[in-house]
Design a protein around this motif. Structure first.
Motif, PDB file in Angstrom:
ATOM      1  N   PRO A 210       0.826  -1.221   0.000  1.00 47.06           N
ATOM      2  CA  PRO A 210       0.000   0.000   0.000  1.00 47.06           C
ATOM      3  C   PRO A 210       0.855   1.264   0.000  1.00 47.06           C
ATOM      4  O   PRO A 210       0.496   2.260  -0.650  1.00 47.06           O
ATOM      5  CB  PRO A 210      -0.794  -0.117   1.302  1.00 47.06           C
ATOM      6  CG  PRO A 210      -0.814  -1.570   1.629  1.00 47.06           C
ATOM      7  CD  PRO A 210       0.487  -2.114   1.120  1.00 47.06           C
ATOM      8  N   ASN A 211       1.973   1.218   0.731  1.00 50.16           N
ATOM      9  CA  ASN A 211       2.859   2.379   0.734  1.00 50.16           C
ATOM     10  C   ASN A 211       3.464   2.616  -0.646  1.00 50.16           C
ATOM     11  O   ASN A 211       3.635   3.753  -1.078  1.00 50.16           O
ATOM     12  CB  ASN A 211       3.980   2.194   1.759  1.00 50.16           C
ATOM     13  CG  ASN A 211       3.465   2.277   3.180  1.00 50.16           C
ATOM     14  OD1 ASN A 211       2.371   2.791   3.408  1.00 50.16           O
ATOM     15  ND2 ASN A 211       4.245   1.766   4.128  1.00 50.16           N
TER      16      ASN A 211
ATOM     17  N   ARG B 272       2.133   1.871  -3.482  1.00 48.66           N
ATOM     18  CA  ARG B 272       1.077   2.383  -4.332  1.00 48.66           C
ATOM     19  C   ARG B 272       0.861   3.889  -4.086  1.00 48.66           C
ATOM     20  O   ARG B 272       0.867   4.702  -5.012  1.00 48.66           O
ATOM     21  CB  ARG B 272      -0.217   1.618  -4.012  1.00 48.66           C
ATOM     22  CG  ARG B 272      -1.401   2.009  -4.844  1.00 48.66           C
ATOM     23  CD  ARG B 272      -2.649   1.316  -4.309  1.00 48.66           C
ATOM     24  NE  ARG B 272      -3.824   2.071  -4.676  1.00 48.66           N
ATOM     25  CZ  ARG B 272      -4.554   1.819  -5.764  1.00 48.66           C
ATOM     26  NH1 ARG B 272      -4.245   0.812  -6.537  1.00 48.66           N
ATOM     27  NH2 ARG B 272      -5.590   2.588  -6.058  1.00 48.66           N
ATOM     28  N   ARG B 273       0.745   4.232  -2.820  1.00 45.18           N
ATOM     29  CA  ARG B 273       0.499   5.618  -2.449  1.00 45.18           C
ATOM     30  C   ARG B 273       1.655   6.516  -2.896  1.00 45.18           C
ATOM     31  O   ARG B 273       1.435   7.574  -3.512  1.00 45.18           O
ATOM     32  CB  ARG B 273       0.337   5.702  -0.922  1.00 45.18           C
ATOM     33  CG  ARG B 273      -0.452   6.879  -0.445  1.00 45.18           C
ATOM     34  CD  ARG B 273      -0.748   6.760   1.045  1.00 45.18           C
ATOM     35  NE  ARG B 273      -1.423   5.514   1.388  1.00 45.18           N
ATOM     36  CZ  ARG B 273      -0.996   4.637   2.308  1.00 45.18           C
ATOM     37  NH1 ARG B 273       0.104   4.877   2.986  1.00 45.18           N
ATOM     38  NH2 ARG B 273      -1.679   3.540   2.536  1.00 45.18           N
TER      39      ARG B 273
ATOM     40  N   ALA C  63       1.703   9.601  -5.796  1.00 41.16           N
ATOM     41  CA  ALA C  63       2.191  10.952  -5.501  1.00 41.16           C
ATOM     42  C   ALA C  63       3.257  11.369  -6.516  1.00 41.16           C
ATOM     43  O   ALA C  63       3.233  12.499  -7.043  1.00 41.16           O
ATOM     44  CB  ALA C  63       2.744  11.011  -4.083  1.00 41.16           C
TER      45      ALA C  63
ATOM     46  N   ALA D 242      -0.316   1.324  -8.891  1.00 41.68           N
ATOM     47  CA  ALA D 242      -0.491   2.762  -9.110  1.00 41.68           C
ATOM     48  C   ALA D 242      -0.428   3.091 -10.603  1.00 41.68           C
ATOM     49  O   ALA D 242      -1.220   3.892 -11.126  1.00 41.68           O
ATOM     50  CB  ALA D 242       0.577   3.541  -8.345  1.00 41.68           C
TER      51      ALA D 242
END
Lengths: 348, 348
Positions: free
Chosen positions: B225-226, B228-229, B233, B258
């Motif tokens: 998840p990190n 992807r986030r 960004a 992402a």
DNA sequence: CTGAAAGCGCTTACAG
DNA sequence: CTGAAAGCGCTTACAG
């Protein structure tokens, strides 16, 4: 290393007396005792576990042998068992040995060799098979051991839950709610716990005078994809169940997924219950709606295993060294009462 | 339990001679030797590890202390480390002790107490912090130990990979392909390995005469998840990178997710490389397109750890008891050559 | 209340 | 090639 002799020399007492003082024996002058202890602390004395072991015949070591696999597959359950057991055993000042056998190694033989080498006080066995040869071997050796789970074919000390009750309680709950066609996603029935759960489900049906449909009772490794697949099969059949009992929470996750895929609402169109051992990756309250079912936290098993094994090693006799852990039931919001017609079909 | 004395009595030889025969000493009549061994086998003799330990001062026990957590969170990495290490140590006839400390316990103190109790030959430490107090304590105790990973602030034996090379190799590969804006999803930089990887990336940039943009270098716990986030960004920024280096394969999975979410194709619009330790749940060839990057299988670490620790315990001296494991590079299909304008933007 | 002695099972100089 | 003896560090009857 600091030994008794060092302390003895330091304060001019015999090794005998120092040993007794540190051991907290009654027949030692309180002043002497305090003086000895203070000196021991000052020197950073720790009794030599090996020497003590040789003298007492106890090493304080509990071992668990697990079969190694060549492919590193993450077995979250095994991990929790290992960590929980180690923590419990370490906390009581004992030592936990994890012996991961080479793939294909003879674990029966391994147990025997470890025990004969005199450094293991007792064993913890997990995942017993039926007629498990390890159990037979340990009994023949006279080695203290305890099993997590049960081998019904042999008598031995164990810590387990009442798996028949697991099946019985969940089926009974659903039958009381009016369900007459109950699907069961059970574990692989070569394992005793799964057999017992099935028996429990059948017993509940019998108690309610309801005939269980064998076509609704499926057996599979308990992972989410299997739950999903099996549920789709049940839902797509001519006479789908109005409720499903899942063997664990991952299976229940599969049930929820399948229901969603078919536009079937839980609990409105389908009631779901599952057994929860508190370790699976999907906790019941992470489900929407919150999942109901039986609960028996595996974490309570470590304490029981360590306790009973300690008793067995100390050769304490009591009524039994085995223990059936408590089972609770949690309603959740995943099952509801329905009315059914005579053929067991839901009536709106 | 069968002892030397039993064998001695059985064949009318002294305990001394029986011990030597079984130990394979040269000064024993070959006939005697064979006779003793046959008898030992017949009686099921196993040397008493405790007695031997008391005499030799070696227990054959290697311990690993890990901090316990109250919440059972499945740490797949720790599990593989524990299983791998145990298997390796067990395979050489040594004993692996896993001591899971109570939450909040003083692990420094625990190491000291275990060592002083005389039953532990050596320790394996994992996940060293900077200025790790456990390392300082073990050094002060004079206990043999080896660290998986490194604490740059202290000198000690370790098994590690060249993390600077990890960053350097992947960045160099991308720079050669023409990339000028390279995103980096690094681990938390309080950990030494992550610092080193960043240094490697910077060194590669310097070698190519390319200025690295600090805004593209992010640091985070290495989970999907990190990844992807962070990637979203980076992609949504005014000057997005043309390539991304991920610290592990879960982070790379996040990168792929992402990219898919933004309709960006790998490798056509975005090149991706990641480091692979062979244990993460997402193997590189399960990616589409197949993920490239550096590879250093953690599984080779167990052998090295056990080997070197054995040397340290035996007090063998050599050039060094530390070891840097090999690193390989796998091209995969996730990075491609591009042309860029002077500002580092891709030119179709 | 305290100490000398034996012994757990093994290994290893030492003497033959 | 073989054996008697000492000793690793501890605990525990036994005797005072």
């Amino acid at each position: 290393m600091v030994t008794l002799k060092d302390i003895s020399r330091e304060i001019g007492l015999s090794v005998t007396q120092v040993s007794r003082a540190l051991g907290g024996h009654a027949d030692v002058n309180p002043d002497t005792r305090d003086r000895v202890r203070a000196t021991a602390d000052r020197l950073g004395y720790r009794p030599n576990a090996i020497a003590r072991g040789l003298k007492t015949g106890r090493s304080g070591i509990i071992a668990m042998v697990v079969a190694g696999t060549r492919t590193p597959e993450s077995n979250a359950h095994l991990f929790e068992i290992v960590m929980g057991l180690s923590a419990e055993i370490s906390a009581r000042g004992q030592t936990f040995v994890l012996h991961v056998a080479e793939p294909g190694a003879d674990t029966m033989r391994l147990h025997a060799e470890l025990y004969r080498s005199g450094s293991i006080d007792g064993f913890v066995l997990i995942g017993p098979a039926s007629d498990d040869p390890r159990i037979a071997r340990l009994k023949k050796l006279g080695a203290p051991f305890i099993v997590h789970g049960r081998d019904p074919a042999q008598s031995h000390a164990f810590v387990d839950i009442d798996n028949m009750a697991v099946g019985q309680v969940m089926a009974d709950h659903l039958l009381r709610l009016g369900h007459r066609r109950i699907g069961v996603l059970n574990g692989v029935e070569s394992e005793f716990f799964a057999v017992q759960r099935r028996r429990g489900v059948l017993a509940a049906h019998a108690a309610h005078g309801v005939a269980a449909d064998p076509a609704l009772m499926l057996s599979m490794p308990m992972i989410a994809p299997n739950g999903r697949r099996a549920t789709l099969a049940l839902l797509d059949a001519p006479q789908p169940p109005t409720a499903i009992i899942a063997g664990n929470t991952p299976l229940a996750l599969g049930v929820y997924q399948a229901a969603a895929a078919r536009g079937i609402r839980v609990p409105h169109d389908l009631s779901v219950l599952a057994h929860d051992d508190g370790l699976d990756m999907c906790p019941p309250d992470s489900f929407t709606p919150a999942l109901g079912g039986t609960i028996a936290p595996l974490t309570t098993a470590w304490v029981a295993l360590a306790d009973h094994l300690a008793d067995i090693i100390a050769a304490k006799d009591g009524p039994s060294h085995s223990r059936i852990l408590d089972l609770t039931f949690r309603k959740g919001c995943s099952a509801r009462a329905i009315s059914v017609d005579t053929r067991g079909h839901a009536v709106p």
